[in-house]
Design a protein around this motif. Structure first.
Motif, PDB file in Angstrom:
ATOM      1  N   ALA A  36       0.845  -1.190   0.000  1.00 33.49           N
ATOM      2  CA  ALA A  36       0.000   0.000   0.000  1.00 33.49           C
ATOM      3  C   ALA A  36       0.883   1.244   0.000  1.00 33.49           C
ATOM      4  N   THR A  37       0.327   2.370  -0.454  1.00 30.84           N
ATOM      5  CA  THR A  37       1.067   3.634  -0.467  1.00 30.84           C
ATOM      6  C   THR A  37       0.307   4.693   0.317  1.00 30.84           C
ATOM      7  N   ARG A  38       1.055   5.679   0.827  1.00 29.82           N
ATOM      8  CA  ARG A  38       0.450   6.784   1.576  1.00 29.82           C
ATOM      9  C   ARG A  38       1.280   8.044   1.338  1.00 29.82           C
ATOM     10  N   PRO A  39       0.666   9.139   0.921  1.00 31.47           N
ATOM     11  CA  PRO A  39       1.426  10.377   0.731  1.00 31.47           C
ATOM     12  C   PRO A  39       2.013  10.855   2.049  1.00 31.47           C
ATOM     13  N   LEU A  40       3.270  11.273   2.026  1.00 29.97           N
ATOM     14  CA  LEU A  40       3.922  11.784   3.214  1.00 29.97           C
ATOM     15  C   LEU A  40       3.706  13.296   3.338  1.00 29.97           C
ATOM     16  N   GLU A  41       4.102  13.835   4.472  1.00 31.66           N
ATOM     17  CA  GLU A  41       3.930  15.266   4.712  1.00 31.66           C
ATOM     18  C   GLU A  41       4.635  16.076   3.626  1.00 31.66           C
ATOM     19  N   GLY A  42       3.948  17.067   3.098  1.00 28.94           N
ATOM     20  CA  GLY A  42       4.512  17.899   2.049  1.00 28.94           C
ATOM     21  C   GLY A  42       4.190  17.426   0.648  1.00 28.94           C
ATOM     22  N   PHE A  43       3.540  16.269   0.532  1.00 34.64           N
ATOM     23  CA  PHE A  43       3.174  15.762  -0.794  1.00 34.64           C
ATOM     24  C   PHE A  43       2.111  16.693  -1.406  1.00 34.64           C
ATOM     25  N   PRO A  44       2.276  17.135  -2.666  1.00 33.03           N
ATOM     26  CA  PRO A  44       1.357  18.125  -3.254  1.00 33.03           C
ATOM     27  C   PRO A  44       0.032  17.507  -3.702  1.00 33.03           C
ATOM     28  N   LEU A  45      -0.797  17.143  -2.733  1.00 30.52           N
ATOM     29  CA  LEU A  45      -2.092  16.541  -3.058  1.00 30.52           C
ATOM     30  C   LEU A  45      -2.963  17.472  -3.896  1.00 30.52           C
ATOM     31  N   HIS A  46      -2.742  18.776  -3.781  1.00 30.15           N
ATOM     32  CA  HIS A  46      -3.571  19.721  -4.535  1.00 30.15           C
ATOM     33  C   HIS A  46      -3.342  19.620  -6.036  1.00 30.15           C
ATOM     34  N   LEU A  47      -2.262  18.958  -6.442  1.00 25.43           N
ATOM     35  CA  LEU A  47      -1.996  18.777  -7.871  1.00 25.43           C
ATOM     36  C   LEU A  47      -2.688  17.542  -8.435  1.00 25.43           C
ATOM     37  N   LEU A  48      -3.260  16.735  -7.549  1.00 31.71           N
ATOM     38  CA  LEU A  48      -3.886  15.487  -7.958  1.00 31.71           C
ATOM     39  C   LEU A  48      -5.409  15.620  -7.932  1.00 31.71           C
ATOM     40  N   PRO A  49      -6.124  14.660  -8.536  1.00 33.86           N
ATOM     41  CA  PRO A  49      -7.598  14.705  -8.490  1.00 33.86           C
ATOM     42  C   PRO A  49      -8.110  14.794  -7.055  1.00 33.86           C
ATOM     43  N   ASP A  50      -9.263  15.420  -6.895  1.00 28.63           N
ATOM     44  CA  ASP A  50      -9.820  15.663  -5.563  1.00 28.63           C
ATOM     45  C   ASP A  50     -10.073  14.390  -4.775  1.00 28.63           C
ATOM     46  N   ASP A  51     -10.353  13.296  -5.468  1.00 29.47           N
ATOM     47  CA  ASP A  51     -10.681  12.052  -4.764  1.00 29.47           C
ATOM     48  C   ASP A  51      -9.440  11.198  -4.467  1.00 29.47           C
ATOM     49  N   TYR A  52      -8.237  11.747  -4.690  1.00 25.33           N
ATOM     50  CA  TYR A  52      -7.035  10.965  -4.391  1.00 25.33           C
ATOM     51  C   TYR A  52      -6.939  10.768  -2.878  1.00 25.33           C
ATOM     52  N   PRO A  53      -6.766   9.524  -2.405  1.00 25.08           N
ATOM     53  CA  PRO A  53      -6.811   9.254  -0.954  1.00 25.08           C
ATOM     54  C   PRO A  53      -5.604   9.841  -0.223  1.00 25.08           C
ATOM     55  N   GLU A  54      -5.849  10.404   0.952  1.00 24.87           N
ATOM     56  CA  GLU A  54      -4.776  10.961   1.771  1.00 24.87           C
ATOM     57  C   GLU A  54      -4.167   9.905   2.692  1.00 24.87           C
ATOM     58  N   ASN A  55      -4.852   8.795   2.886  1.00 19.80           N
ATOM     59  CA  ASN A  55      -4.343   7.735   3.749  1.00 19.80           C
ATOM     60  C   ASN A  55      -3.863   6.561   2.894  1.00 19.80           C
ATOM     61  N   TRP A  56      -3.707   5.421   3.524  1.00 17.96           N
ATOM     62  CA  TRP A  56      -3.181   4.252   2.822  1.00 17.96           C
ATOM     63  C   TRP A  56      -4.084   3.845   1.660  1.00 17.96           C
ATOM     64  N   LYS A  57      -3.443   3.512   0.552  1.00 16.92           N
ATOM     65  CA  LYS A  57      -4.169   3.039  -0.626  1.00 16.92           C
ATOM     66  C   LYS A  57      -3.560   1.701  -1.055  1.00 16.92           C
ATOM     67  N   GLY A  58      -4.352   0.631  -0.972  1.00 17.46           N
ATOM     68  CA  GLY A  58      -3.861  -0.681  -1.377  1.00 17.46           C
ATOM     69  C   GLY A  58      -3.498  -0.709  -2.846  1.00 17.46           C
ATOM     70  N   ARG A  59      -2.360  -1.308  -3.170  1.00 18.88           N
ATOM     71  CA  ARG A  59      -1.888  -1.339  -4.554  1.00 18.88           C
ATOM     72  C   ARG A  59      -1.974  -2.730  -5.178  1.00 18.88           C
ATOM     73  N   LYS A  60      -1.355  -3.705  -4.527  1.00 24.32           N
ATOM     74  CA  LYS A  60      -1.357  -5.070  -5.067  1.00 24.32           C
ATOM     75  C   LYS A  60      -0.983  -6.039  -3.948  1.00 24.32           C
ATOM     76  N   SER A  61      -1.273  -7.285  -4.176  1.00 26.44           N
ATOM     77  CA  SER A  61      -0.846  -8.323  -3.242  1.00 26.44           C
ATOM     78  C   SER A  61       0.200  -9.186  -3.940  1.00 26.44           C
ATOM     79  N   TYR A  62       1.027  -9.829  -3.138  1.00 20.05           N
ATOM     80  CA  TYR A  62       2.051 -10.702  -3.703  1.00 20.05           C
ATOM     81  C   TYR A  62       2.206 -11.920  -2.799  1.00 20.05           C
ATOM     82  N   PRO A  63       2.612 -13.057  -3.384  1.00 17.46           N
ATOM     83  CA  PRO A  63       2.701 -14.285  -2.596  1.00 17.46           C
ATOM     84  C   PRO A  63       3.952 -14.332  -1.731  1.00 17.46           C
ATOM     85  N   VAL A  64       3.828 -14.946  -0.573  1.00 20.07           N
ATOM     86  CA  VAL A  64       4.948 -15.192   0.332  1.00 20.07           C
ATOM     87  C   VAL A  64       4.992 -16.697   0.593  1.00 20.07           C
ATOM     88  N   LEU A  65       6.164 -17.297   0.409  1.00 19.02           N
ATOM     89  CA  LEU A  65       6.307 -18.746   0.553  1.00 19.02           C
ATOM     90  C   LEU A  65       6.950 -19.097   1.893  1.00 19.02           C
TER      91      LEU A  65
END
Length: 214
Positions: free
Chosen positions: A153-182
């Motif tokens: 998952a990803t999360r914008p850190l302090e100072g990230f220019p959220l105002h340059l992104l679409p209004d609905d871009y999440p400010e908290n954790w956003k799940g990206r992908k899952s991967y297998p662990v053996l």
């Protein structure tokens, strides 16, 4: 336009293709060592020292970071192996390079297969290695690993220019992908993560070698 494109083509072709953001990854090299004992082939593993800052107490193959002074990733794997196991380079017999592993959490792993000459005496570096153990290759070939999944998952850190992104871009954790662990569970040891992923790939080559010899 044609002249510019020709010059651009020449500039691109003059440089070998590489990973553009490779510096953002931890480049490491490991050795998958085969040893012959009790009349059987075994795979050797290390238990990392509990005093290490990175992954203390976990099971791994000999290896570590590729340093600027290393001539190659193989040279790094051999150097780290000699330092950790207290052996000389001439006691290591190179077999071949295995597939790279690119981890979603920022590691590029360069694994190599090798075997240690019979009679090699190990003197593990206590500052890095808490314990060395081996697992019979036959057992590994006959064992299917347990598989589970993790999520990145990803999360914008302090100072990230959220105002340059679409209004609905999440400010908290956003799940990206899952991967297998053996996971390989041998006696009281649990071999998992990147070590298990490298081991799984290595065992595929072992099976190919077995089949070609029949």
């Amino acid at each position: 336009m044609d002249n510019f494109c020709k010059s651009l083509a020449a500039a691109i072709q003059a440089n070998p293709i590489s990973i553009e953001n490779e510096s953002e990854y931890l480049n490491s090299a490991v050795l998958v060592p085969l040893v012959y004992q009790d009349n059987k082939l075994h795979v050797l593993f290390e238990v990392r020292s509990a005093t290490l800052n990175r992954q203390p107490g976990e099971i791994c193959f000999p290896g570590g970071r590729i340093e600027p002074g290393d001539d190659s990733s193989l040279a790094a794997a051999i150097r780290e192996t000699t330092e950790e196991l207290g052996i000389s380079a001439d006691q290591i017999r190179f077999i071949g390079a295995l597939n790279y592993v690119v981890a979603p959490f920022g590691v590029i792993l360069h694994p190599f297969a090798a075997y240690l000459r019979q009679g090699t005496i190990l003197q593990p570096n206590e500052a890095e290695v808490a314990e060395v153990f081996t697992v019979p290759l036959e057992w590994l070939l006959n064992t299917e690993p347990q598989q589970a999944f993790m999520e990145i998952a990803t999360r914008p850190l302090e100072g990230f220019p959220l105002h340059l992104l679409p209004d609905d871009y999440p400010e908290n954790w956003k799940g990206r992908k899952s991967y297998p662990v053996l996971f390989y569970h041998y006696q009281h040891y649990v071999i998992w993560g990147l070590t298990a992923r490298v081991l799984f790939s290595f065992l595929q080559f072992c099976r190919q070698a077995q089949n070609s010899g029949k």
